[in-house]
Every structure is written in structure tokens, then in C-alpha cells.
Scaffold this motif. Structure first.
Motif, mmCIF file in Angstrom:
data_model
loop_
_atom_site.group_PDB
_atom_site.id
_atom_site.type_symbol
_atom_site.label_atom_id
_atom_site.label_comp_id
_atom_site.label_asym_id
_atom_site.label_seq_id
_atom_site.Cartn_x
_atom_site.Cartn_y
_atom_site.Cartn_z
ATOM 1 N N SER A 35 52.371 37.965 40.510
ATOM 2 C CA SER A 35 52.598 36.726 39.766
ATOM 3 C C SER A 35 51.883 35.556 40.440
ATOM 4 N N ASP A 38 48.176 35.855 39.842
ATOM 5 C CA ASP A 38 47.827 35.448 38.473
ATOM 6 C C ASP A 38 47.799 33.934 38.344
ATOM 7 N N ARG A 134 47.818 41.747 32.740
ATOM 8 C CA ARG A 134 49.143 41.271 33.119
ATOM 9 C C ARG A 134 50.187 41.771 32.122
#
Length: 142
Positions: A35, A38, A134
Motif C-alpha cells: 500500500s 502504491d 493492485r
């Protein structure tokens, strides 16, 4: 001025907060790192996009300023037109030394715009590809 004791206390508090955050996080370490990666990638792309937009805007402003400063054809005022004015010495003309610099000619500006559009397209494609990866990693629970 901070003394060493306060600085050490601040750093230890920050480290303790970081450790507590990692230990009490609702996600696993792998998910959290993914996360964060990203979000960092998205922030980097937004930064690059903002940079290219600012660069393009600046080029447009420079071109508009150069266009506005070009002498307009028409009658020029002479000192004889103003009899009460003191004679004014002609100002020396400045040479345009930017003509040899890459990226300053009008043809180069069109090429820069094309390259800018190509970069924007690549950024969009990369974002879509990253979002797809993702989304594949999340599974049906989200």
C-alpha cells in the motif's frame, strides 16, 4: 536551540510511535508495504505530471511574452512628433541569443508539446496498469 536531551527524547518518541504503528496496524506487513509503495508511486507520478504541466505553462508564457515584445509594423514615433520633448538617444537593439538554444525555437516548441502529450499518455497507461495489478492483488474482500 535544541539541546541533545530534547533531541534524543524526540527521536525516541518518533521511533516508539513508528514501532507501535507497525505493530498495531490492521494489515499485514506485506500488505502495508504494498500500500505504501502504491501511494508513493502515485505521489511520484502526480509530482511528475505537475512538473510537466508547470514546464509547459512556462513555455507558453515565454512564447506569449516573446510574441508581445516583437515590434509591431506601423509608423514609429520620431522626436519631431513631440516638439517639447527632449531629444532621446535611440536605445541599442538587443541581440536574440536564444535562437541557437534547443527548445526555444517555434518548431522546437511544437516538438516539446508532442513529447509532453506522449509522456502524459505513458503516465496514464502506467497508472492503469498499476491499478490493475493492485486490484488483482486485493481479491474479492474489498
Amino acid at each position: 536551540m535544541l539541546d541533545k536531551g530534547r533531541l534524543r527524547t524526540f527521536l525516541l518518541g518518533g521511533a516508539a510511535g513508528l514501532l507501535a504503528g507497525v505493530l498495531l496496524a490492521p494489515r499485514s506487513g506485506k500488505e502495508l508495504r504494498g500500500s505504501l509503495a502504491d501511494r508513493a508511486g502515485e505521489a511520484r507520478e502526480r509530482g511528475r505530471e505537475s512538473y510537466f504541466e508547470a514546464q509547459e505553462g512556462m513555455r507558453e508564457r515565454v512564447a506569449a511574452t516573446r510574441e508581445a515584445r516583437r515590434p509591431q509594423p506601423g509608423p514609429e514615433a520620431t522626436p519631431a512628433d513631440a516638439p517639447d520633448a527632449a531629444p532621446v538617444a535611440p536605445r541599442p537593439r538587443l541581440r536574440d541569443v536564444s535562437s541557437g538554444v534547443a527548445g526555444t525555437q517555434e518548431g522546437d516548441l511544437a516538438g516539446e508539446a508532442e513529447r509532453s502529450e506522449e509522456l502524459r499518455r505513458k503516465v496514464r497507461e502506467t497508472r492503469e496498469r498499476l491499478r490493475g495489478k493492485r486490484d488483482l492483488g486485493r481479491g474479492p474482500e474489498e
